[in-house]
Design a protein around this motif. Structure first.
Motif, PDB file in Angstrom:
ATOM      1  N   CYS A 137     -20.526  -5.836 -44.360  1.00  0.00           N
ATOM      2  CA  CYS A 137     -21.827  -5.319 -44.821  1.00  0.00           C
ATOM      3  C   CYS A 137     -21.790  -5.043 -46.316  1.00  0.00           C
ATOM      4  CB  CYS A 137     -22.189  -4.033 -44.077  1.00  0.00           C
ATOM      5  SG  CYS A 137     -22.644  -4.287 -42.361  1.00  0.00           S
ATOM      6  N   TYR A 138     -20.750  -4.373 -46.767  1.00  0.00           N
ATOM      7  CA  TYR A 138     -20.648  -4.058 -48.190  1.00  0.00           C
ATOM      8  C   TYR A 138     -20.546  -5.329 -49.034  1.00  0.00           C
ATOM      9  CZ  TYR A 138     -19.798   0.819 -46.808  1.00  0.00           C
ATOM     10  OH  TYR A 138     -19.901   2.091 -46.293  1.00  0.00           O
ATOM     11  N   ARG A 139     -19.805  -6.323 -48.535  1.00  0.00           N
ATOM     12  CA  ARG A 139     -19.682  -7.596 -49.268  1.00  0.00           C
ATOM     13  C   ARG A 139     -21.034  -8.292 -49.346  1.00  0.00           C
ATOM     14  NH1 ARG A 139     -19.393 -12.352 -47.316  1.00  0.00           N
ATOM     15  NH2 ARG A 139     -18.601 -11.779 -45.260  1.00  0.00           N
ATOM     16  N   VAL A 140     -21.743  -8.343 -48.216  1.00  0.00           N
ATOM     17  CA  VAL A 140     -23.048  -9.014 -48.177  1.00  0.00           C
ATOM     18  C   VAL A 140     -24.053  -8.271 -49.050  1.00  0.00           C
ATOM     19  CG1 VAL A 140     -25.007  -9.498 -46.639  1.00  0.00           C
ATOM     20  CG2 VAL A 140     -22.687 -10.149 -45.953  1.00  0.00           C
ATOM     21  N   LEU A 141     -24.091  -6.954 -48.942  1.00  0.00           N
ATOM     22  CA  LEU A 141     -25.033  -6.171 -49.749  1.00  0.00           C
ATOM     23  C   LEU A 141     -24.692  -6.228 -51.232  1.00  0.00           C
ATOM     24  CD1 LEU A 141     -25.516  -3.058 -47.475  1.00  0.00           C
ATOM     25  CD2 LEU A 141     -27.297  -4.697 -48.131  1.00  0.00           C
ATOM     26  N   GLY A 142     -23.423  -6.253 -51.540  1.00  0.00           N
ATOM     27  CA  GLY A 142     -23.007  -6.280 -52.938  1.00  0.00           C
ATOM     28  C   GLY A 142     -23.106  -7.657 -53.578  1.00  0.00           C
ATOM     29  N   GLY A 143     -23.329  -8.683 -52.773  1.00  0.00           N
ATOM     30  CA  GLY A 143     -23.341 -10.049 -53.278  1.00  0.00           C
ATOM     31  C   GLY A 143     -24.651 -10.491 -53.907  1.00  0.00           C
ATOM     32  N   ALA A 144     -25.701  -9.716 -53.721  1.00  0.00           N
ATOM     33  CA  ALA A 144     -27.009 -10.070 -54.291  1.00  0.00           C
ATOM     34  C   ALA A 144     -27.792  -8.779 -54.498  1.00  0.00           C
ATOM     35  CB  ALA A 144     -27.767 -10.998 -53.337  1.00  0.00           C
ATOM     36  N   PRO A 145     -28.682  -8.777 -55.470  1.00  0.00           N
ATOM     37  CA  PRO A 145     -29.460  -7.555 -55.709  1.00  0.00           C
ATOM     38  C   PRO A 145     -30.302  -7.186 -54.481  1.00  0.00           C
ATOM     39  CG  PRO A 145     -29.824  -9.172 -57.467  1.00  0.00           C
ATOM     40  CD  PRO A 145     -29.033  -9.851 -56.400  1.00  0.00           C
ATOM     41  N   ALA A 146     -30.383  -5.898 -54.230  1.00  0.00           N
ATOM     42  CA  ALA A 146     -31.219  -5.408 -53.137  1.00  0.00           C
ATOM     43  C   ALA A 146     -32.673  -5.366 -53.600  1.00  0.00           C
ATOM     44  CB  ALA A 146     -30.757  -4.012 -52.728  1.00  0.00           C
ATOM     45  N   PRO A 147     -33.604  -5.425 -52.672  1.00  0.00           N
ATOM     46  CA  PRO A 147     -35.010  -5.246 -53.061  1.00  0.00           C
ATOM     47  C   PRO A 147     -35.175  -3.909 -53.803  1.00  0.00           C
ATOM     48  CG  PRO A 147     -34.843  -5.898 -50.758  1.00  0.00           C
ATOM     49  CD  PRO A 147     -33.450  -5.620 -51.235  1.00  0.00           C
ATOM     50  N   ASP A 148     -36.190  -3.857 -54.658  1.00  0.00           N
ATOM     51  CA  ASP A 148     -36.390  -2.674 -55.503  1.00  0.00           C
ATOM     52  C   ASP A 148     -36.332  -1.366 -54.732  1.00  0.00           C
ATOM     53  OD1 ASP A 148     -36.607  -4.240 -57.736  1.00  0.00           O
ATOM     54  OD2 ASP A 148     -38.800  -4.228 -57.768  1.00  0.00           O
ATOM     55  N   ARG A 149     -36.931  -1.321 -53.565  1.00  0.00           N
ATOM     56  CA  ARG A 149     -36.977  -0.083 -52.793  1.00  0.00           C
ATOM     57  C   ARG A 149     -35.576   0.394 -52.381  1.00  0.00           C
ATOM     58  NH1 ARG A 149     -40.775  -0.759 -47.964  1.00  0.00           N
ATOM     59  NH2 ARG A 149     -40.574   1.490 -47.882  1.00  0.00           N
ATOM     60  N   GLY A 151     -19.998   5.159 -51.942  1.00  0.00           N
ATOM     61  CA  GLY A 151     -19.685   6.353 -51.159  1.00  0.00           C
ATOM     62  C   GLY A 151     -19.211   6.078 -49.748  1.00  0.00           C
ATOM     63  N   ASP A 152     -19.114   4.800 -49.367  1.00  0.00           N
ATOM     64  CA  ASP A 152     -18.664   4.387 -48.038  1.00  0.00           C
ATOM     65  C   ASP A 152     -19.442   5.090 -46.928  1.00  0.00           C
ATOM     66  OD1 ASP A 152     -17.187   2.994 -46.143  1.00  0.00           O
ATOM     67  OD2 ASP A 152     -15.461   4.360 -46.240  1.00  0.00           O
ATOM     68  N   TRP A 153     -20.758   5.104 -47.072  1.00  0.00           N
ATOM     69  CA  TRP A 153     -21.606   5.822 -46.126  1.00  0.00           C
ATOM     70  C   TRP A 153     -21.459   5.311 -44.702  1.00  0.00           C
ATOM     71  CZ3 TRP A 153     -27.078   6.292 -48.751  1.00  0.00           C
ATOM     72  CH2 TRP A 153     -26.954   6.999 -49.951  1.00  0.00           C
ATOM     73  N   LEU A 154     -21.317   4.005 -44.525  1.00  0.00           N
ATOM     74  CA  LEU A 154     -21.284   3.468 -43.163  1.00  0.00           C
ATOM     75  C   LEU A 154     -20.107   4.023 -42.367  1.00  0.00           C
ATOM     76  CD1 LEU A 154     -22.351  -0.247 -43.725  1.00  0.00           C
ATOM     77  CD2 LEU A 154     -23.778   1.744 -43.210  1.00  0.00           C
ATOM     78  N   ALA A 155     -18.995   4.258 -43.023  1.00  0.00           N
ATOM     79  CA  ALA A 155     -17.859   4.897 -42.355  1.00  0.00           C
ATOM     80  C   ALA A 155     -18.063   6.405 -42.260  1.00  0.00           C
ATOM     81  CB  ALA A 155     -16.565   4.582 -43.085  1.00  0.00           C
TER      82      ALA A 155
END
Length: 182
Positions: free
Chosen positions: A99-111, A122-126
């Motif tokens: 998840c972190y790799r996928v999320l970090g691989g491209a910009p997230a939508p503005d929101r 912060g490793d929230w998922l863990a």
């Protein structure tokens, strides 16, 4: 359902499908033509899961039993509570790292632009495995909404209802897996 639950239900898809599931809350509207097909499919999957969980009898019963002033916000809180139970009972380091790799691989939508980097750092998922952390995250969401922080006001109820919340999770999660873990 929140990030971890959506990831678990999308884990067997491609990284683009997973990304769509993870960013869907940051995507407005039904027009998804600007997104790659697999990301758009993931966004639609996320929305189908959200619709199903919001209508689930366990969620409806919990919502009805919540304090009246906070009842409107129970669904938001429960989304994070489900992630707590997943992190505490079924922690999967490989899925979290993906998840972190996928999320970090491209910009997230503005929101989600500021949230995603903070979540990864912060490793929230863990950390959702810690119910205190989860309640602080719930209150943090409430601080970004207009008006009184009804989500922070809801956290004592969540704490008092913890056994009932856990029992609800044990009943609803297998149904969600059976229905949405393609």
């Amino acid at each position: 359902m929140n990030f971890l639950a959506h990831a678990e239900l999308a884990r067997h898809g491609s990284d683009d499908f997973l990304r769509g599931n993870l960013i869907a809350d940051g995507v407005k509207g039904q027009q998804l033509g600007d997104w790659p097909a697999a990301v758009a499919e993931g966004i639609r999957h996320h929305r189908q899961v959200d619709a199903a969980i919001d209508r689930h009898p366990e969620v409806l019963a919990l919502r009805a039993s919540a304090p009246a002033a906070q009842r409107r916000f129970v669904g938001i809180a429960l989304d994070l509570v489900w992630d707590h139970f997943l992190a505490a009972r079924h922690h999967d380091r490989q899925l979290v790292a993906r998840c972190y790799r996928v999320l970090g691989g491209a910009p997230a939508p503005d929101r989600l632009g500021r949230l995603v980097p903070a979540m990864i750092e912060g490793d929230w998922l863990a950390r959702y495995a810690d119910f205190g952390f989860t309640c602080r995250a719930i209150a943090g969401i409430g601080s970004r909404l207009r008006g009184p922080n009804r989500l922070a006001e809801l956290t004592p109820w969540l704490d008092d209802e913890y056994p009932r919340l856990e029992a609800a999770f044990v009943r609803l999660w297998p149904e969600m897996q059976a229905r949405f873990s393609g």
